[in-house]
Design a protein around this motif. Structure first.
Motif, PDB file in Angstrom:
ATOM      1  N   GLU A 194     -16.715 -36.287  38.289  1.00 12.09           N
ATOM      2  CA  GLU A 194     -15.426 -35.921  37.699  1.00 12.09           C
ATOM      3  C   GLU A 194     -15.493 -35.925  36.172  1.00 12.09           C
ATOM      4  O   GLU A 194     -14.945 -35.036  35.522  1.00 12.09           O
ATOM      5  N   TRP A 205     -14.516 -32.233  34.858  1.00  9.23           N
ATOM      6  CA  TRP A 205     -13.150 -32.082  34.387  1.00  9.23           C
ATOM      7  C   TRP A 205     -13.126 -31.909  32.875  1.00  9.23           C
ATOM      8  O   TRP A 205     -13.813 -32.601  32.150  1.00  9.23           O
ATOM      9  N   TRP A 217      -5.771 -32.019  31.550  1.00 10.35           N
ATOM     10  CA  TRP A 217      -7.114 -32.020  32.120  1.00 10.35           C
ATOM     11  C   TRP A 217      -7.106 -31.147  33.358  1.00 10.35           C
ATOM     12  O   TRP A 217      -6.187 -31.198  34.165  1.00 10.35           O
ATOM     13  N   THR A 218      -8.166 -30.334  33.513  1.00 12.39           N
ATOM     14  CA  THR A 218      -8.282 -29.437  34.664  1.00 12.39           C
ATOM     15  C   THR A 218      -9.648 -29.590  35.324  1.00 12.39           C
ATOM     16  O   THR A 218     -10.619 -29.979  34.680  1.00 12.39           O
ATOM     17  N   ASP A 219      -9.680 -29.232  36.610  1.00 14.61           N
ATOM     18  CA  ASP A 219     -10.951 -29.228  37.326  1.00 14.61           C
ATOM     19  C   ASP A 219     -11.602 -27.858  37.138  1.00 14.61           C
ATOM     20  O   ASP A 219     -11.051 -26.981  36.472  1.00 14.61           O
TER      21      ASP A 219
END
Length: 189
Positions: free
Chosen positions: A60, A64, A118-120
Motif C-alpha cells: 500500500e 498509493w 490519497w488514491t490507489d
C-alpha cells in the motif's frame, strides 16, 4: 506443602508408581503433545500472519499516491480549531479519468480549493497509508491475535481428549468399586 514443590511434583506422571494406570500415562503424553502443538501452531500462524500483514501494508505504501483534488462546492461550517467536515471533491486518476468522492476538509473552504487526497492505482479514494512503525505495530498485534487464536484449537481438542479420558477413568473406578465394594461391608458393619 513441601511435598508439592520441585521437579518431582511436576513430572509425577512419568515417575514409576504402582498406582499409575495406563490412562495416566496416556493423559501425560496427551498434555505434552497438546502444549507442543499449541506452541508450534500459534508461533507459525502468528509469524505468517505478521509477515502477510507487513507485506500488504508495504505494498500500500508503494502503490498509493497523493493526488491534488478540488472542492466541487462550498464546505459547510466555519473554520474553528482542527475539526474537519465532509465535502465533495473532484480529481483525475493516473489514466486521466475524472472521479468524484468525499473527503474531510477545513470547514468553510470555498469551491475549487485544492485538497490532497490519497488514491490507489485505479484512482479510487483510500486513506493515507500507514508508516513503517505503524505497520510494524499493527502487524505485530494482528499476528499475536492470530497466533493466540490458532493455539486455542489444539488446546480445545486436548481438553476434549482429557475429558474423555477422565470419563473413562471414572467409569473404570465405578466398575472396580462395584466388584470390590461388597467385600468390605462385613469389615465395617
Amino acid at each position: 506443602m513441601a511435598a508439592l514443590r520441585g521437579p518431582r511434583a511436576l513430572l509425577w506422571r512419568w515417575r514409576p508408581n504402582p498406582l499409575r494406570r495406563r490412562s495416566d500415562r496416556l493423559e501425560a503424553w496427551t498434555v505434552l503433545a497438546v502444549w507442543f502443538l499449541a506452541l508450534l501452531t500459534g508461533t507459525l500462524a502468528g509469524f505468517s500472519v505478521t509477515r502477510s500483514v507487513e507485506q500488504g501494508l508495504a505494498r500500500e505504501r508503494v502503490e498509493w499516491r497523493p493526488v491534488t483534488a478540488h472542492l466541487t462546492g462550498h464546505a459547510p461550517g466555519r473554520a474553528a480549531g482542527t475539526e474537519r467536515v465532509w465535502a465533495e471533491v473532484r480529481w483525475r486518476a493516473p489514466d486521466g479519468s475524472a472521479h468524484l468522492g468525499q473527503t474531510r476538509v477545513v470547514p468553510g473552504s470555498t469551491a475549487g480549493t485544492p485538497v490532497t487526497v490519497w488514491t490507489d492505482p485505479r484512482g479510487r479514494l483510500v486513506t493515507r497509508p500507514v508508516t513503517e512503525a505503524q505497520a510494524a505495530l499493527r502487524a505485530g498485534l494482528i499476528g499475536t491475535l492470530a497466533g493466540a487464536a490458532a493455539a486455542v484449537v489444539p488446546l480445545g481438542c486436548g481438553r476434549l481428549v482429557r475429558d474423555r479420558l477422565e470419563r473413562r477413568r471414572l467409569d473404570l473406578w465405578d466398575t472396580e468399586w462395584a466388584r470390590v465394594g461388597p467385600q468390605w461391608r462385613w469389615k465395617t458393619g
